[in-house]
Scaffold this motif. Structure first.
Motif, PDB file in Angstrom:
ATOM      1  N   UNK D 669     -66.495  82.684 -28.200  1.00 19.86           N
ATOM      2  CA  UNK D 669     -66.999  81.357 -28.558  1.00 19.86           C
ATOM      3  C   UNK D 669     -67.416  80.524 -27.369  1.00 19.86           C
ATOM      4  N   UNK D 670     -67.593  79.242 -27.637  1.00 22.24           N
ATOM      5  CA  UNK D 670     -67.839  78.289 -26.567  1.00 22.24           C
ATOM      6  C   UNK D 670     -69.267  78.194 -26.096  1.00 22.24           C
ATOM      7  N   UNK D 671     -70.155  78.895 -26.798  1.00 21.75           N
ATOM      8  CA  UNK D 671     -71.564  78.744 -26.459  1.00 21.75           C
ATOM      9  C   UNK D 671     -71.976  79.482 -25.206  1.00 21.75           C
ATOM     10  N   UNK D 672     -71.206  80.486 -24.806  1.00 25.65           N
ATOM     11  CA  UNK D 672     -71.572  81.246 -23.613  1.00 25.65           C
ATOM     12  C   UNK D 672     -72.078  82.629 -23.998  1.00 25.65           C
ATOM     13  N   UNK D 673     -72.994  83.130 -23.203  1.00 28.00           N
ATOM     14  CA  UNK D 673     -73.463  84.489 -23.442  1.00 28.00           C
ATOM     15  C   UNK D 673     -72.539  85.450 -22.728  1.00 28.00           C
ATOM     16  N   UNK D 674     -71.830  86.284 -23.473  1.00 28.56           N
ATOM     17  CA  UNK D 674     -70.985  87.299 -22.877  1.00 28.56           C
ATOM     18  C   UNK D 674     -71.475  88.656 -23.379  1.00 28.56           C
ATOM     19  N   UNK D 675     -72.236  89.383 -22.563  1.00 34.40           N
ATOM     20  CA  UNK D 675     -72.727  90.674 -23.044  1.00 34.40           C
ATOM     21  C   UNK D 675     -71.561  91.536 -23.484  1.00 34.40           C
ATOM     22  N   UNK D 676     -71.721  92.150 -24.639  1.00 43.90           N
ATOM     23  CA  UNK D 676     -70.673  93.003 -25.149  1.00 43.90           C
ATOM     24  C   UNK D 676     -69.789  92.326 -26.173  1.00 43.90           C
ATOM     25  N   UNK D 677     -69.873  91.005 -26.290  1.00 47.34           N
ATOM     26  CA  UNK D 677     -69.066  90.296 -27.276  1.00 47.34           C
ATOM     27  C   UNK D 677     -69.965  89.330 -28.051  1.00 47.34           C
ATOM     28  N   UNK D 678     -69.754  89.277 -29.343  1.00 47.56           N
ATOM     29  CA  UNK D 678     -70.644  88.443 -30.152  1.00 47.56           C
ATOM     30  C   UNK D 678     -69.900  88.016 -31.412  1.00 47.56           C
ATOM     31  N   UNK D 679     -70.079  86.768 -31.817  1.00 49.75           N
ATOM     32  CA  UNK D 679     -69.548  86.315 -33.092  1.00 49.75           C
ATOM     33  C   UNK D 679     -70.628  86.414 -34.140  1.00 49.75           C
TER      34      UNK D 679
END
Lengths: 111, 664, 320, 761
Positions: D669-679
């Motif tokens: 969450x939190x509005x960040x792009x984290x490659x490999x994780x997605x909501x």
């Protein structure tokens, strides 16, 4: 009782109707009046014993609404080719959409 | 070469006046372009763009096994080069016309051309704004001078890009800039293109065609647009007038002077001179009642739009007019003047008078025009014509003419849709969005002697009207519709589909709008730009459900126009004759799919008018769908109008008073 | 070694709003108060300019505010019984603006009428030369009725009418439009809600320089960081050029601080909390100074001592 | 225009300007140029002239340039044949007419002829003219109102602007009968529409008609008599002008802005009753420039194309042809039409039912024991169906109960029910049908003592005994729906009618129709692919707590909260164009596989305040979409397994990633792009576009059993589509393993396709 339909060219709006009716309904022998500004005609039902068509026309003329005479005043007469001279004189040229047109209509607003 | 089959007059033209005169030509044994078209087979190699005449090692005919010129130029290069050359020539024509007008404006502003004045100051102010000229409280002539100089500056602009580009939608401007085809200076783009097409230069078809677009844009958003604007400033912005069209406007009892060509500078003064009592008296002294002016080609359109001078006919009727024997003088300026006029004029009493310093025709009388002495020269021309009047022999004027209401400048359309206080394009956009108007078609351009005269114009316009497509026209296409009667307001009731009819009735306009001369195609660009900015029809010209076409094209100018329209995002169809890039499938693909990808518009050459209509409607419907507009459905419309009140009007008063409340 | 301080240039600027009108401008105020206009983050005077320091409004009630802390009532003394006198006292206490908070009822429980509201407004206007803000009791019907009357009464004075909320802004905005006032728009702590309300108000035709926004805040220790963050983001968006967030911000630290236990309660709290009056004023002061740092342009305060302290704080920050 | 109207309006304009000019000459001669001209109690001089020309008229001489300007606006009437265009010209003539009319009234004031004398007439709420000279009759009576004074204007203006008063009607002429006059005015009053009266037909004005019928007129009743001729209609436009000046922040002389303000903000219209003369046509042309359409109760030409006004310009609805048995019914239809043509939005604030209503009751459960009657569920069949129909087929507010009520059903019994809602609206689209239909659930649930579950043909409604005792009956479903659809969806719904069907034969028939529609909608949804549209929608509802997050919602990727799909967003944008769902033009497709679009990137850049530069709509590995925190599931790459796991919010267990959902949520969450994780929203799992850039559903190696169970059917179809019908069994869950080693063992045993797919990195 007789009735007559008279053309009254100057009867072109409803404030004239009030005047025409006022003039005619005061006339003894007139039983019913339909003054139509839409069609510039007056329908009068009257008792021929008391009043006649000539008298009705006379009253109308006195009130400023002569039967069959005069016409709606036209201030701007058509010209030969109908090129409307007034258009060219307008202080108005636009080749883009006026901003207020877009801004006032919420539908098209783009912030 | 064996004699070809020669068309009968009925096969050669759909215009009854033209047919009558073609019959007359047969009768008296006169030769016209129709006959010559039948006689001459078009060069099949040149027709497809395969003849390379760019150096003296050739000409190379790239046919059969030959797929490369002496220098190694490929078919693709040669075809693209030929096409690009045509665009350059067309752009040069419009733009040079514009330059002359700008000089006239300059002369008028500086007081050297006393017969010209600023007829439309408001247009001047508007143009000044675009050209970055300060208006303020300055005297009008000072503004005019600066506008003229700024306009002239556009031709040789040293840096930057054309000022008028900013009149296009923002998205369009970005496309041009991203592609690197935003024109820099009008002359420069023409010269650049001529340079590139010289032997041994640009030899990449796509690259050549990009410059062709840039050059054409310099025409559309430069030369042509300046020409239109300056003409409006000098002679007034057109507003609807009443006039008539076809050879029947010639008068047996008057001196007939035909003005032919493309520039209004002289012809506007001739119009004034023809009303001069001195000239009328002179005409009367020769036994005529006066001077009757009529026009052919775009000079005709210019004076028609502003002065209501009748149309004698379009491009293919220039020779036919002389065949009436009633034309005492034909005054020509520039462009589309057939040399074949000379032998014909010599058979009659007609004076063929060339006037432009740029155009002389061997065998014609030359009275050179000079704007500093305009009225004087105009009178001299008219006297020449009047002098010929007594020499008339047999006169053959077909009694055929049609009424029309031309004069639809962009500014007037804006006014017509809302009046002084509320003028806008909203009603037009609304009508398209709702589907009353399915789309807009601009049918413009020439006649072509290889086709049946006016046939394609008549056909496509009628089909579009039936399908609720609003048609706008310029040039000779417009004259065709005028002659057919499509430009009367009554035509809306007769020919238009239910939705278009409703709109025409609301505005009081004809279903086909006459926008002016071929240089006034720039008005179409302005209209489209404003339609975009009015919102609701996408955010670029390419989003609008509109098609451009020249269904009987013949000139290089038509190719320039087509190219600038495509580069502005329009789908353009060139109708009638063969595809000039047919020799290279690659080039053909570049100007269709290739350009569509690049600039959103595409250029197609189609011979069959039915196919033109089919593809146009399909395109319009596709654009409508892309905008998410309702599907075109004529059954929904047609409920407005005057029809019902007429029934009421016929009743006597007493019944009428009841009838207005409707039937129980 | 010389240190170069990086300068951050922003494309946007907060709109400058003018509250109040002098006789020359059709009102009766002795001076006008300008708020907003900054093109930098608060007090980053090296980056840009901040033409107007945060302004202090003192909140006064239209009758003795029985729900206020006794400390406040004590500090103001008798004037709390008379809004006119209170307004005067507020001016003397160093306010830039006076905020008149209307209540739902008059003494004795009778509802406040339009005529009452007019009279109160008139009285306050006559008592002070400062520009004023008038807030309704916060109930839709009452707000509409009272604020329309207030707006008419104060026509020409360029007062701020509050509070516009999403469910109830149209009437207040209309009244402001008709009488030349400003409005204060309040939304729950949320950037987008604030922006949307601004759009809605502007859509009605009120010029942007007549809108103040109140993104709602909280008292120290009760979620102020949340309000702080919303304000900061609103201001960042404004400076980045988002037109609909470029409005001056009004916050109400007085109200927020004084309803918290730490300020409100003097008895039954741990001794370690220290001296009550001292603590309460500190609470309000700290709430206010925090909000100043997050971009507040107008602070609505309650205690005269807080006003002094906050004033000093602002002056020091504004010193170049 | 039509040519007929143009001809008559232009004639009328020429004539009235000539009359005004003559009157002005007379006044100049008799009273002199310095004689004062003023409407009483206004600071706006003669407001139409002042607004449009910026020219304050205070004495007779000031009118000279006004008439000159009016003359410059005149044109000749069009010819019978071969005419030139007339629309712009007619509108100009209309403006000239208004200027002339106001000049005439101004001069009449100077002569004391205005306000008009009307013996025996008394207004409620006091007359506008309180100065003693008008009080010739007792109590200030004996006069019609004349112009509205500024104080009243401001009070009404606020209501017009804030929407409490939807608009005003300028009635010109006289109604077909006295009963009709009363009915029309009552209909308008009922809707809070302000009514101005003027004009006459054969000397009879609607003012006379209402006066005879004892209808009270005056400020208090919102019915204001201006005068018995059409010239007095100018006072209505004076109101319009002053509204724009007072509330639009406009300056006198900003003519175009004033007219546009009225077009877009003041919902006024002209109702022309009785025959229409030249002046009425001319004045109507003036009103059209204000965007005020004209509706006539007689035969006149219609002008239906839109543009100057928002909808149709002139509509004719001949009185005798209006459906309806009584004058009241006809009047209702006429007024309805006026509202439609002007686009007036009627506000409904209260739901008129005998039980309390509000969102507080939404979660209420009606137990079997407390139940009076139920529809749907096990023992009967209930369905609800909302459809869009053409405007003319809806009678707004009509609620029909077709078939018996539940009186005869035994307590605790069941019966069949069909709720058919028919809506019409100019902005309504077929695509919005399901969006609106789903609202029925919330709307009905708001009633105290009523429980609603399900949707479509699996709806299940219970009415409690308590509610039934208070008088709640079937009709009230209609009342609720009518009120709520207007209140909440007024932006797209103009008219609503409701059929409550219990009649068995009709029930079957409508159920059939409804099912066909559900079917059609399902197919439409299936056809709705990302490629088929140009526009995606954003959702920034969650920026309040994840300030840089922006959902990009496409037809094949719903919002990660599962609550908003593409159609919802589309409707939401129509309803609330400034709201959290904004259209995103896809723009150029930069990469169809990963899902890069120029438009999406541009939008996200702005919406994330520069935090997110680009988004690959179909990838989890490269620039994945950000998340706020309200995702239904978290998808996360398990590198060892060359695949992804899907953890549902409902799943509290450990996962092979070594983290539980709540720990993972912090990463996703939190509005960040984290490659490999997605909501993501759980139905995104079934989309062919589910991480399609990275291999799609076949990458799923582990999934919370909750998802496997609740979405068993849908997921089975997905597996079939992916060409591996047994795939679901090959996917591990928390009951099989919660660590990587166990997962790898399971996958190897089951031969999960992810193991043989190209490396996910």
């Amino acid at each position: 009782m007789e009735k007559v339909v008279l053309d009254v060219p100057l009867l072109w709006a409803d404030h004239h109707v009030l005047k025409v009716r006022q003039a005619l309904t005061q006339l003894d022998g007139v039983e019913d009046v339909y003054a139509s500004s839409a069609w510039k005609q007056v329908l009068v039902k009257y008792d021929p014993a008391k009043v006649d068509r000539a008298r009705i026309e006379q009253v109308l003329a006195q009130a400023g609404y002569p039967v069959g005479q005069g016409q709606t005043p036209i201030l701007v007469e058509p010209t030969e080719k109908r090129r409307d001279p007034r258009w060219g004189a307008m202080d108005f040229r636009m080749s883009q959409t006026y901003r207020a047109d877009i801004e006032m209509s919420g539908d098209f607003r783009k912030w | 070469m064996a004699k070809k089959k020669v068309r009968t007059p009925q096969e050669a033209s759909r215009d009854p006046a033209a047919v009558a005169l073609l019959e007359r030509a047969l009768e008296i044994g006169a030769e016209t372009c129709f006959y010559r078209a039948d006689e001459i087979t078009p060069c099949p190699i040149g027709a497809e763009g395969l003849c390379c005449r760019f150096c003296a090692m050739g000409p190379c005919r790239l046919v059969g096994d030959v797929d490369m010129g002496v220098c190694g130029a490929t078919i693709d290069t040669v075809v693209a080069r030929n096409f690009a050359r045509a665009v350059a020539a067309g752009s040069a024509s419009h733009s040079d016309h514009a330059r002359d007008l700008a000089y006239t404006l300059l002369a008028a502003a500086e007081g050297h051309a006393p017969d010209y004045k600023i007829r439309d100051p408001y247009k001047l102010f508007e143009v000044a704004r675009y050209l970055g000229v300060k208006v303020g409280d300055r005297p009008i002539n000072e503004i005019a001078r600066d506008v003229a100089l700024a306009a002239l500056g556009e031709f040789g602009r040293v840096q930057g890009e054309l000022l008028y580009l900013k009149r296009a939608p923002a998205k369009r401007q970005k496309i041009w800039r991203d592609l690197g085809i935003a024109p820099r200076a009008i002359d420069r783009e023409v010269v650049d293109l001529l340079h590139r097409t010289h032997a041994g230069n640009d030899q990449d078809a796509e690259h050549l065609l990009d410059q062709a677009m840039r050059c054409a844009l310099a025409d559309g958003w430069g030369g042509s647009m300046l020409a239109t604007d300056i003409t409006d400033i000098l002679f007034g912005t057109p507003a609807p007038v009443r006039s008539e069209a076809n050879l029947g406007v010639l008068r047996e009892d008057m001196v007939n002077v035909i003005i032919h060509g493309h520039e209004p500078t002289l012809s506007e003064i001739i119009v004034a001179a023809a009303q001069d009592p001195e000239i009328i008296a002179y005409a009367q002294s020769k036994g005529a009642k006066g001077v009757n002016l009529a026009g052919i080609c775009c000079t005709a359109n210019e004076v028609l739009m502003r002065e209501g001078i009748p149309l004698a006919g379009n491009f293919l009727q220039q020779e036919l007019a002389i065949l009436t024997g009633a034309v005492d003088a034909m005054v020509v300026d520039v462009q589309c003047i057939m040399e074949g006029l000379v032998p014909l004029a010599q058979r009659f009493h007609t004076a063929l008078i060339t006037t432009s310093p740029k155009v002389r025709v061997s065998g014609a009388v030359h009275i050179e025009f000079d704007e500093h002495r305009a009225l004087e020269i105009a009178k001299q021309i008219l006297r020449t014509a009047i002098d010929r009047f007594p020499q008339r022999s047999e006169v053959f004027i077909p009694d055929i003419r049609a009424q029309l209401v031309p004069g639809f400048s962009h500014e007037y359309i804006n006014y017509a849709l809302g009046g002084t206080y509320r003028g806008s394009f909203r009603p037009l956009n609304d009508a398209i969005i709702a589907g009353r108007i399915r789309g807009v078609v601009a049918d413009i351009g020439c006649n072509n002697a290889r086709l049946c005269h006016d046939e394609n114009h008549y056909y496509v316009v009628a089909e579009f009207l039936k399908n609720d497509v609003l048609v706008v026209q310029t040039g000779c296409g417009a004259i065709a519709s005028a002659k057919k009667g499509y430009m009367t307001p009554e035509a809306a009731l007769e020919y238009a589909g239910p939705g278009l009819r409703e709109v025409c009735e609301a505005v009081g306009m004809p279903p086909v709008l006459h926008l002016g001369a071929c240089v006034d195609n720039s008005r179409i660009l302005t209209v489209l730009s404003q339609m975009v900015s009015e919102t609701g029809l996408g955010d670029d010209i390419s989003d609008i459900p509109a098609v451009g076409m020249a269904s009987e094209w013949m000139s290089e100018k038509a190719l320039a126009i087509a190219t600038y329209c495509v580069a502005s995002g329009a789908y353009v169809i060139m109708g009638g004759v063969r595809n000039p890039v047919a020799g290279s499938p690659y080039v053909n693909q570049l100007i269709t799919e290739g350009w569509e990808k690049k600039v959103g518009g595409r250029l197609e050459f189609l011979e069959d008018p039915e196919e033109i209509v089919r593809r146009s409607l399909a395109h319009i419907d596709r654009k409508r769908a892309a905008l998410g507009l309702e599907e075109y459905n004529p059954a929904k419309w047609g409920k407005s109008g005057d029809w019902r009140i007429r029934e009421v009007l016929e009743l006597p008063l007493e019944e009428r008073l009841q009838a207005v409340y409707g039937r129980r | 070694m010389p240190v170069e301080i990086p300068v951050e240039q922003w494309p946007g600027r907060v709109i400058e709003a003018t509250i109040g009108a002098t006789p020359a401008e059709g009102g009766t105020r002795s001076r006008v108060v300008k708020v907003g206009g900054e093109n930098t983050l608060p007090f980053m005077l090296t980056d840009g300019e901040m033409p107007n320091p945060p302004r202090i409004a003192i909140e006064i009630a239209d009758r003795r505010p029985t729900d206020w802390s006794p400390l406040l009532l004590e500090a103001w003394g008798d004037v709390v019984d008379d809004p006119a006198k209170w307004a005067k006292a507020a001016e003397e206490a160093g306010a830039d603006l006076v905020l008149l908070q209307l209540s739902l009822t008059r003494d004795g429980g009778k509802p406040t009428t339009a005529a009452d509201a007019k009279a109160l407004t008139r009285a306050v206007l006559q008592a002070t030369g400062l520009p004023i803000l008038v807030f309704g009791p916060g109930q839709v019907d009452a707000d509409n009725e009272l604020l329309v009357a207030v707006a008419e009464e104060a026509a020409g004075e360029r007062i701020v009418l509050g509070i516009c909320e999403e469910k109830n802004y149209r009437t207040i905005v209309a009244a402001a439009l008709a009488n030349g006032h400003l409005v204060n728009g309040r939304t729950a702590m949320d950037v987008n809600l604030a922006k949307q309300l601004n759009i809605l108000i502007a859509d009605m035709g009120l010029p942007l320089d007549r809108i103040i926004m109140d993104p709602t805040t909280a008292g120290l220790g009760y979620g102020i960081e949340y309000g702080y963050s919303v304000m900061e983001r609103l201001r960042l968006a404004a400076l980045q050029g988002d037109k609909m967030t470029q409005l001056p911000i009004l916050v109400t630290p007085g109200f927020e601080a004084w309803r918290q236990k730490e300020a409100k309660v003097g008895q039954g709290v741990p001794a370690s909390w220290g001296d009550w009056p001292q603590r309460a004023i500190l609470w309000e002061t700290l709430t206010a100074s925090n909000l100043i740092l997050s971009g507040a342009d107008i602070l609505v305060l309650r205690h005269p001592e807080t006003v002094k302290r906050v004033r000093t704080f602002i002056e020091r920050l504004m010193a170049k | 225009m039509s040519r007929y109207i143009a001809t008559r309006a232009i004639r009328g304009a020429n004539a009235i300007v000539a009359e005004a000019e003559a009157l002005l000459q007379k006044a100049l001669a008799e009273k002199g140029p310095d004689a004062p001209v003023a409407f009483t109690n206004t600071a706006y001089y003669l407001p139409v002239i002042y607004g449009l020309l910026g020219h304050p008229v205070s004495k007779i001489g000031d009118l000279v340039p006004v008439i000159e300007h009016a003359k410059s606006l005149l044109h000749p009437p069009p010819d019978e044949k071969w005419w030139v265009p007339y629309l712009g010209e007619t509108l100009d003539c209309g403006m000239a007419t208004l200027l002339a009319c106001e000049a005439i009234e101004g001069i009449r004031f100077a002569y004391g002829e205005q306000p008009e004398r009307y013996p025996g007439f008394r207004m409620t709420g006091g007359a506008a003219f309180t100065s003693p000279e008008f009080e010739k009759e007792e109590g200030g009576g004996g006069y019609l109102n004349g112009p509205i004074d500024d104080i009243q204007l401001r009070s009404w203006g606020i209501q017009l602007v804030d929407g409490r008063m939807p608009g005003f009607a300028a009635i010109v002429g006289a109604a077909h009968s006295n009963a009709a006059a009363v009915a029309i005015v009552r209909e308008l009053q009922r809707r809070n529409i302000l009514v101005f009266l003027c004009g006459n037909v054969n000397g009879r004005s609607i003012i006379d008609q209402l006066h005879e019928e004892g209808v009270e007129m005056g400020y208090d009743t919102y019915i204001v008599p201006f005068g018995r001729d059409t010239i007095a209609a100018i006072y209505a436009l004076g109101v319009a002008n002053r509204a724009a000046l007072a509330f639009g922040g406009l300056k006198p002389g900003q003519a175009r802005e004033i007219l546009l303000y009225n077009k877009y903000r003041v919902f006024a219209f002209v109702l022309a009753l009785g025959e229409v003369d030249d002046l009425k046509y001319a004045a109507a042309a003036g009103a059209i420039s204000y965007g005020f359409p004209v509706i006539a109760d007689t035969v006149i030409p219609q002008i239906l194309p839109t543009g100057v006004t928002r909808y149709e310009h002139v509509v004719s609805m001949p009185w005798n042809e209006i459906e309806g048995a009584t004058e009241e019914e006809k009047a209702a239809r006429l007024v309805q039409k006026c509202i439609e043509v002007r686009g007036v939005k009627v506000k409904i604030t209260e739901v008129p039912i005998p039980v309390p209503y509000g969102s507080a009751f939404e979660g209420e459960v009606v137990r079997k024991a407390d139940m009076r009657v139920e529809f749907g569920g096990r023992h009967s069949r209930a369905f609800e169906y909302l459809r869009m129909v053409p405007m003319e087929e809806v009678e707004d507010g009509k609620i029909e109960v077709i078939g018996p009520g539940f009186e005869d059903v035994p307590v605790g019994g069941a019966m069949d029910l069909g709720i058919v809602v028919e809506v019409a609206g100019r902005k309504m689209q077929e695509d919005f049908e399901p969006v609106l239909e789903r609202q029925i659930h919330y709307f009905i649930n708001g009633a105290s003592g009523v429980q609603h579950i399900g949707q479509r043909d699996i709806a299940w409604i219970r009415i409690s005994k308590a509610a039934a005792e208070k008088g709640f009956n079937l009709r009230h479903f209609g009342d609720i729906l009518y009120a709520r659809f207007h209140a909440d969806f007024g932006a797209i719904v103009d008219k609503v009618q409701v059929k409550i069907i219990t009649d068995p034969a009709l029930h079957a028939e409508w159920l059939q129709k409804a099912r066909e529609a559900y079917d059609r909608r399902n197919r439409r949804l299936a056809d709705l692919t990302d490629e088929a549209v140009d526009t995606f929608y954003s959702c920034i509802l969650c920026q309040s707590f994840a300030p840089t997050h922006c959902c990009v919602i496409s037809p094949q990727r719903l919002g990660l909260c599962g609550a908003y799909n593409w159609l919802d967003c589309k409707a939401s944008y129509e309803i609330n164009p400034t709201g959290p769902n904004q259209p995103i033009q896809k723009g150029q497709c930069l990469d169809p596989v990963k899902g890069y679009f120029t438009g999406v990137n541009e939008y996200v850049r702005v919406a994330s305040q520069g935090k997110v530069d680009q988004v690959a709509v179909y990838s989890i590995m490269e620039n994945p979409m950000t998340a706020c925190g309200c995702f239904e599931c978290i998808v996360m790459v398990i590198p060892e397994a060359n695949g992804v796991m899907v953890v549902s919010r409902e799943d509290p267990s450990m996962t092979p990633a070594g983290m539980t959902f709540s720990t993972l949520a912090g990463m996703a969450g939190g509005g960040l792009q984290t490659p490999g994780v997605m909501g993501v929203g759980k139905y995104y799992l079934t989309s062919p576009k589910f991480i399609s850039a990275d291999g799609g559903f076949k990458r799923v190696v582990w999934m919370s059993s909750f998802l496997k169970q609740t979405m068993a059917e849908e997921l089975k179809k997905v597996c079939e589509r992916e060409g591996d019908p047994d795939l679901l069994d090959k996917i591990a869950d928390e009951t099989i393993c919660t660590d990587v080693e166990g997962l790898l063992a399971y996958l190897t045993e089951k031969e999960h396709p992810a193991l043989t797919m190209p490396p996910i990195f």
